[in-house]
Design a protein around this motif. Structure first.
Motif, PDB file in Angstrom:
ATOM      1  N   GLY A 178      19.493   0.174  -1.296  1.00  0.00           N
ATOM      2  CA  GLY A 178      20.044   1.222  -0.425  1.00  0.00           C
ATOM      3  C   GLY A 178      18.902   2.155  -0.051  1.00  0.00           C
ATOM      4  N   ASP A 216      -2.251  -8.857   8.831  1.00  0.00           N
ATOM      5  CA  ASP A 216      -1.128  -8.312   9.595  1.00  0.00           C
ATOM      6  C   ASP A 216       0.009  -9.325   9.486  1.00  0.00           C
ATOM      7  OD1 ASP A 216       0.759  -7.718  11.560  1.00  0.00           O
ATOM      8  OD2 ASP A 216      -0.759  -6.910  12.929  1.00  0.00           O
ATOM      9  N   MET A 217       1.112  -8.897   8.900  1.00  0.00           N
ATOM     10  CA  MET A 217       2.192  -9.844   8.595  1.00  0.00           C
ATOM     11  C   MET A 217       2.951 -10.312   9.837  1.00  0.00           C
ATOM     12  SD  MET A 217       1.701 -10.348   5.481  1.00  0.00           S
ATOM     13  CE  MET A 217       3.141 -11.282   5.035  1.00  0.00           C
ATOM     14  N   THR A 256      10.975   6.712   1.011  1.00  0.00           N
ATOM     15  CA  THR A 256       9.613   6.244   1.298  1.00  0.00           C
ATOM     16  C   THR A 256       9.246   6.724   2.708  1.00  0.00           C
ATOM     17  OG1 THR A 256      10.365   4.231   2.371  1.00  0.00           O
ATOM     18  CG2 THR A 256      10.083   4.130  -0.037  1.00  0.00           C
ATOM     19  N   ASN A 275       7.821  -8.128   1.032  1.00  0.00           N
ATOM     20  CA  ASN A 275       8.309  -6.751   1.093  1.00  0.00           C
ATOM     21  C   ASN A 275       7.954  -6.030   2.389  1.00  0.00           C
ATOM     22  OD1 ASN A 275       8.974  -3.942  -0.213  1.00  0.00           O
ATOM     23  ND2 ASN A 275       6.844  -3.811   0.487  1.00  0.00           N
ATOM     24  N   TYR A 278      16.715  -4.758  12.820  1.00  0.00           N
ATOM     25  CA  TYR A 278      16.533  -4.651  11.367  1.00  0.00           C
ATOM     26  C   TYR A 278      17.676  -5.374  10.637  1.00  0.00           C
ATOM     27  CZ  TYR A 278      15.425  -2.222   6.934  1.00  0.00           C
ATOM     28  OH  TYR A 278      15.076  -1.909   5.633  1.00  0.00           O
ATOM     29  N   VAL A 329      11.762   5.786   5.421  1.00  0.00           N
ATOM     30  CA  VAL A 329      12.994   6.569   5.516  1.00  0.00           C
ATOM     31  C   VAL A 329      12.683   8.016   5.912  1.00  0.00           C
ATOM     32  CG1 VAL A 329      14.841   7.551   4.081  1.00  0.00           C
ATOM     33  CG2 VAL A 329      14.390   5.104   4.050  1.00  0.00           C
ATOM     34  N   LYS A 342      17.215  -8.617   8.307  1.00  0.00           N
ATOM     35  CA  LYS A 342      17.552  -8.562   6.883  1.00  0.00           C
ATOM     36  C   LYS A 342      18.673  -9.545   6.533  1.00  0.00           C
ATOM     37  CE  LYS A 342      14.502  -5.408   5.662  1.00  0.00           C
ATOM     38  NZ  LYS A 342      13.368  -5.764   4.808  1.00  0.00           N
ATOM     39  N   THR A 388       0.826  -1.207   0.000  1.00  0.00           N
ATOM     40  CA  THR A 388       0.000   0.000   0.000  1.00  0.00           C
ATOM     41  C   THR A 388       0.862   1.260   0.000  1.00  0.00           C
ATOM     42  OG1 THR A 388      -0.099  -0.292   2.406  1.00  0.00           O
ATOM     43  CG2 THR A 388      -2.036  -0.999   1.135  1.00  0.00           C
ATOM     44  N   SER A 389       2.191   1.091  -0.029  1.00  0.00           N
ATOM     45  CA  SER A 389       3.072   2.253   0.116  1.00  0.00           C
ATOM     46  C   SER A 389       4.446   1.919  -0.462  1.00  0.00           C
ATOM     47  CB  SER A 389       3.188   2.564   1.622  1.00  0.00           C
ATOM     48  OG  SER A 389       4.234   3.455   1.906  1.00  0.00           O
ATOM     49  N   PHE A 430      -1.229  -1.867   5.344  1.00  0.00           N
ATOM     50  CA  PHE A 430      -2.129  -0.977   6.085  1.00  0.00           C
ATOM     51  C   PHE A 430      -2.304   0.327   5.301  1.00  0.00           C
ATOM     52  CE2 PHE A 430       0.034  -3.167   9.917  1.00  0.00           C
ATOM     53  CZ  PHE A 430      -0.821  -4.250   9.811  1.00  0.00           C
ATOM     54  N   VAL A 456      15.891   4.494  -0.135  1.00  0.00           N
ATOM     55  CA  VAL A 456      14.774   4.805  -1.024  1.00  0.00           C
ATOM     56  C   VAL A 456      13.898   5.793  -0.246  1.00  0.00           C
ATOM     57  CG1 VAL A 456      12.889   3.842  -2.417  1.00  0.00           C
ATOM     58  CG2 VAL A 456      14.853   2.392  -1.794  1.00  0.00           C
ATOM     59  N   ILE A 510       8.070   0.985  -1.628  1.00  0.00           N
ATOM     60  CA  ILE A 510       8.709   0.044  -2.540  1.00  0.00           C
ATOM     61  C   ILE A 510       7.712  -1.023  -3.010  1.00  0.00           C
ATOM     62  CG2 ILE A 510      10.490  -1.762  -2.698  1.00  0.00           C
ATOM     63  CD1 ILE A 510      12.146  -0.037  -0.674  1.00  0.00           C
TER      64      ILE A 510
HETATM   65  P1  NAD Z   1       6.893   1.871   3.717  1.00  0.00           P
HETATM   66  O1  NAD Z   1       6.726   2.229   5.148  1.00  0.00           O
HETATM   67  O2  NAD Z   1       6.644   2.898   2.659  1.00  0.00           O
HETATM   68  O3  NAD Z   1       5.998   0.603   3.357  1.00  0.00           O
HETATM   69  C1  NAD Z   1       5.901  -0.493   4.219  1.00  0.00           C
HETATM   70  C2  NAD Z   1       4.709  -1.320   3.823  1.00  0.00           C
HETATM   71  O4  NAD Z   1       4.602  -2.425   4.721  1.00  0.00           O
HETATM   72  C3  NAD Z   1       3.377  -0.533   3.934  1.00  0.00           C
HETATM   73  O5  NAD Z   1       2.514  -0.960   2.899  1.00  0.00           O
HETATM   74  C4  NAD Z   1       2.844  -0.981   5.291  1.00  0.00           C
HETATM   75  O6  NAD Z   1       1.438  -0.873   5.412  1.00  0.00           O
HETATM   76  C5  NAD Z   1       3.295  -2.412   5.285  1.00  0.00           C
HETATM   77  N1  NAD Z   1       3.333  -3.009   6.620  1.00  0.00           N
HETATM   78  C6  NAD Z   1       4.000  -2.579   7.716  1.00  0.00           C
HETATM   79  N2  NAD Z   1       3.746  -3.391   8.748  1.00  0.00           N
HETATM   80  C7  NAD Z   1       2.907  -4.351   8.293  1.00  0.00           C
HETATM   81  C8  NAD Z   1       2.278  -5.466   8.888  1.00  0.00           C
HETATM   82  N3  NAD Z   1       2.436  -5.778  10.180  1.00  0.00           N
HETATM   83  N4  NAD Z   1       1.464  -6.226   8.113  1.00  0.00           N
HETATM   84  C9  NAD Z   1       1.247  -5.915   6.810  1.00  0.00           C
HETATM   85  N5  NAD Z   1       1.822  -4.876   6.200  1.00  0.00           N
HETATM   86  C10 NAD Z   1       2.647  -4.101   6.944  1.00  0.00           C
HETATM   87  O7  NAD Z   1       8.387   1.299   3.638  1.00  0.00           O
HETATM   88  P2  NAD Z   1       9.336   0.956   2.381  1.00  0.00           P
HETATM   89  O8  NAD Z   1      10.524   1.820   2.534  1.00  0.00           O
HETATM   90  O9  NAD Z   1       8.600   0.916   1.125  1.00  0.00           O
HETATM   91  O10 NAD Z   1       9.801  -0.498   2.808  1.00  0.00           O
HETATM   92  C11 NAD Z   1       9.416  -1.667   2.128  1.00  0.00           C
HETATM   93  C12 NAD Z   1      10.467  -2.738   2.363  1.00  0.00           C
HETATM   94  O11 NAD Z   1      11.697  -2.305   1.796  1.00  0.00           O
HETATM   95  C13 NAD Z   1      10.745  -3.021   3.838  1.00  0.00           C
HETATM   96  O12 NAD Z   1      10.937  -4.410   4.022  1.00  0.00           O
HETATM   97  C14 NAD Z   1      12.035  -2.264   4.091  1.00  0.00           C
HETATM   98  O13 NAD Z   1      12.787  -2.828   5.131  1.00  0.00           O
HETATM   99  C15 NAD Z   1      12.713  -2.441   2.742  1.00  0.00           C
HETATM  100  N6  NAD Z   1      13.776  -1.467   2.478  1.00  0.00           N
HETATM  101  C16 NAD Z   1      13.507  -0.129   2.457  1.00  0.00           C
HETATM  102  C17 NAD Z   1      14.533   0.759   2.179  1.00  0.00           C
HETATM  103  C18 NAD Z   1      14.321   2.240   2.120  1.00  0.00           C
HETATM  104  O14 NAD Z   1      15.307   2.980   2.035  1.00  0.00           O
HETATM  105  N7  NAD Z   1      13.097   2.721   2.108  1.00  0.00           N
HETATM  106  C19 NAD Z   1      15.830   0.281   1.959  1.00  0.00           C
HETATM  107  C20 NAD Z   1      16.054  -1.083   1.994  1.00  0.00           C
HETATM  108  C21 NAD Z   1      15.025  -1.948   2.252  1.00  0.00           C
END
Ligand code: NAD
Length: 256
Positions: free
Chosen positions: A183, A60-61, A187, A87, A152, A190, A156, A14-15, A37, A185, A17
């Motif tokens: 790296g 809820d994951m 979002t 993800n 984290y 971050v 990971k 929903t958000s 969510f 992103v 990546i």
């Molecule tokens: P984000 O906060 O934009 O999105 C996270 C998503 O996970 C949302 O859709 C949220 O609703 C969902 N979520 C969170 N808790 C949940 C739960 N308990 N059950 C179901 N859904 C749940 O974050 P993002 O930056 O897009 O991160 C996505 C993935 O990428 C994550 O695993 C994060 O660790 C990884 N990541 C992000 C970055 C970065 O720089 N943003 C870098 C490396 C890895």
């Protein structure tokens, strides 16, 4: 790559990546089960604009029973899960001696154990069809550490290890399992870290520049769309022998 006739489940889509990956897979023709969510309808509308069937499941994951219900729903509604993108993830930053145990448990459950549950439940169907793609969104923190991110980094690194094990267990099949290691992103995940730092300095733009300068030599954020394109490549026939890889897309972070 034409994904018509394939179904993809992207957790946490929903958000950020996850949404970026869902959009690219939908544009390539896949039907999508979204999860996460927040504003599910906005995500459904954005992904459905590409034309395929799009549904959302609110599991809820952190809860294995809800994950089981989501996989059963996917198989009922779509007939299959061909592409599984693990993800969903959260972050919490604190020195290890102050790290709240419940935050540790939540990060391990959502960022690592959820991928074990979706994988064990989706694999039998993939084996029946002898085709599947499991893509685990790990992180540069799946291959290197930073201070303050013990849970984290542990989750990971675990996800990278899980990807390798599943890749070996499926090595003689049409199913592949790999990790993508982004790296920075930009979002909400971050932005929250930038906001926390800016709460002290008062300068959000400066904190953004400093965040990149500390880790990411390109000084540019990776985009969700670029990660979606890499996921799409991993779904392709050209990637059939990419197995157990931890593929970083990180502006040079891990080259240092
Ligand atoms: P984000 O906060 O934009 O999105 C996270 C998503 O996970 C949302 O859709 C949220 O609703 C969902 N979520 C969170 N808790 C949940 C739960 N308990 N059950 C179901 N859904 C749940 O974050 P993002 O930056 O897009 O991160 C996505 C993935 O990428 C994550 O695993 C994060 O660790 C990884 N990541 C992000 C970055 C970065 O720089 N943003 C870098 C490396 C890895």
């Amino acid at each position: 790559m034409n994904l018509k006739g394939k179904t993809a489940l992207v957790t946490g889509s929903t958000s950020g990546i996850g949404l970026g990956i869902a959009l690219v897979l939908a544009e390539a023709g896949a039907d999508l089960l979204l999860n996460g969510f927040g504003d599910a309808q906005a995500a459904i509308d954005a992904v459905a604009a590409s034309g395929g069937k799009v549904l959302h499941h609110p599991a809820d994951m952190s809860d294995p029973q809800q994950i089981e219900a989501m996989i059963a729903y996917a198989e009922r509604e779509f007939g299959a899960i061909d592409i599984l993108v693990n993800n969903a993830g959260i972050q919490h930053v604190s020195p290890v001696e102050d790290f709240a145990p419940e935050r540790w448990d939540a990060i391990i459950a959502i960022n690592l154990s959820s991928a074990f549950h979706t994988t064990r439940l989706a694999l039998p169907g993939m084996r029946q069809r002898n085709w599947g793609r499991i893509i685990n969104i790990a992180s540069a923190h799946g291959l290197a550490a930073s201070a303050g991110k013990s849970a984290y980094v542990a989750a990971k690194h675990g996800l990278v290890g899980l990807s390798k094990s599943v890749a070996l267990e499926t090595a003689t099949t049409g199913i592949t399992c790999n990790a993508i290691c982004p790296g920075w992103v930009l979002t909400p995940l971050v932005q929250a870290q930038i906001d926390a730092r800016a709460a002290e300095s008062g300068n959000s733009e400066e904190e953004k520049r400093k965040l990149l300068a500390e880790k990411q030599p390109s000084l540019e954020f990776v985009t969700p769309r670029q990660l979606g394109e890499l996921a799409l490549f991993l779904c392709s026939d050209a990637a059939a022998q990419v197995r157990g890889a931890a593929w970083n897309m990180d502006g040079g972070w891990l080259a240092q």
